[in-house]
Write an enzyme that holds these catalytic residues in place. Structure first.
Site, PDB file in Angstrom:
ATOM      1  N   GLU A  81     -10.446 -14.556  13.055  1.00  0.00           N
ATOM      2  CA  GLU A  81      -9.538 -15.399  12.271  1.00  0.00           C
ATOM      3  C   GLU A  81      -8.070 -14.986  12.386  1.00  0.00           C
ATOM      4  O   GLU A  81      -7.175 -15.761  12.030  1.00  0.00           O
ATOM      5  CB  GLU A  81      -9.947 -15.371  10.793  1.00  0.00           C
ATOM      6  CG  GLU A  81     -11.278 -16.047  10.498  1.00  0.00           C
ATOM      7  CD  GLU A  81     -11.182 -17.560  10.537  1.00  0.00           C
ATOM      8  OE1 GLU A  81     -10.065 -18.085  10.700  1.00  0.00           O
ATOM      9  OE2 GLU A  81     -12.234 -18.212  10.432  1.00  0.00           O
ATOM     10  N   GLU A 109     -27.964  -0.487  14.631  1.00  0.00           N
ATOM     11  CA  GLU A 109     -27.027   0.226  13.762  1.00  0.00           C
ATOM     12  C   GLU A 109     -27.229   1.729  13.789  1.00  0.00           C
ATOM     13  O   GLU A 109     -26.347   2.498  13.391  1.00  0.00           O
ATOM     14  CB  GLU A 109     -27.132  -0.280  12.329  1.00  0.00           C
ATOM     15  CG  GLU A 109     -28.421   0.088  11.619  1.00  0.00           C
ATOM     16  CD  GLU A 109     -28.384  -0.373  10.158  1.00  0.00           C
ATOM     17  OE1 GLU A 109     -28.558   0.499   9.299  1.00  0.00           O
ATOM     18  OE2 GLU A 109     -28.187  -1.572   9.901  1.00  0.00           O
TER      19      GLU A 109
END
Length: 285
Positions: A81, A109
């Site tokens: 963004e 992860e």
């Protein structure tokens, strides 16, 4: 490690059954609002993080967001963004790669070495922002360790105030137990997104990429944004709509057009003046 002791793994006491319809919805909304308040309680840490990011932006250095699972997807979203909002180029690394955006990649992860590899190209002056709700994600720990080794500044955004992961600035959001135990896409995700928004938006403002709370770096790539750019130039440049349209034909930058309008100068002079860092500085005598 006893994962059951993590705040995000705890069971939220006195929460109504999630099957209780409107009662559950009201409780979920209240819990999300409480999570949002956690960001305000660490405003000083958020501001320190924003200052690190702003310094990198002003020096045109690299900004890298990293994470796994929900936290990683929020990291990718934040990086994505920044370009249409502030014309800031940022990178993101998600444990498990691009496919983990739409499908869970279990075990990714836990790979600290992959995190380290993701941060291995950072240099002094760059900034790494690690995002982990649990505060124990090896991928993020490995990435921030490598970033420090490479001389980059480091920021950690977590919902575990007792995290052992080290960073130059730690934004520790005390969101507590989730309404659905262990589901960090809920309160932790809400608070994390707000914190990331606050870091990047205030950083952009510090770096002169906003003016009077307006998106002066807007990329006018569609009808709505072209209209916004024209209104920005008209309002902030203090000119008519037709003058704003004419100025935006001379430059694709609303920011430059505003300076041109305020000073009555050409695009080249506006661009030169904006090297001072902001519109406010550019229009000073």
């Amino acid at each position: 490690m006893r994962f059951s002791s993590l705040p995000t793994e705890s069971v939220r006491a006195s929460f109504p059954p999630l099957e209780s319809g409107p009662r559950a919805v009201r409780a979920l909304a209240k819990a999300a609002a409480e999570a949002a308040m956690a960001v305000g309680r660490v405003a000083n840490a958020v501001d320190r993080a924003a200052t690190l990011v702003a310094t990198a932006l002003c020096n045109e250095r690299r900004l890298l967001f990293l994470g796994a699972g929900t936290s990683g997807r929020l990291a990718v979203l934040e990086a994505t963004e920044l370009w249409p909002t502030f014309r800031v180029k940022a990178d993101a690394a998600l444990a498990g790669g691009q496919k983990a955006l739409v499908r869970s990649v279990e075990g990714a992860e836990d790979d600290a070495s992959a995190g380290g590899m993701a941060a291995s190209a950072l240099r002094r002056g760059d900034v790494a922002v690690g995002v982990t709700a649990s505060g124990v994600t090896p991928y993020v720990d490995g990435a921030l360790r490598m970033a420090r080794r490479r001389g980059a500044a480091t920021i950690l955004v977590t919902c575990n105030p007792r995290t052992k992961i080290r960073a130059g600035v730690v934004v520790a959001l005390a969101t507590g137990a989730e309404p659905l135990a262990g589901s960090t896409r809920m309160n932790a995700g809400t608070a994390t997104k707000i914190a990331l928004n606050a870091i990047t938006t205030t950083a952009a403002a510090k770096a002169g990429k906003t003016w009077r709370n307006r998106m002066v770096e807007v990329l006018a790539t569609n009808a709505k944004l072209r209209d916004r750019a024209k209104r920005l130039v008209q309002e902030l440049g203090e000119v008519t709509a037709s003058q704003a349209t004419r100025l935006l034909r001379e430059t694709a930058s609303a920011k430059e057009a505003i300076v041109m309008a305020r000073l009555g100068c050409g695009a080249g002079e506006a661009r030169k003046r904006l090297k001072r860092g902001s519109i406010e500085a550019a229009i000073r005598p």
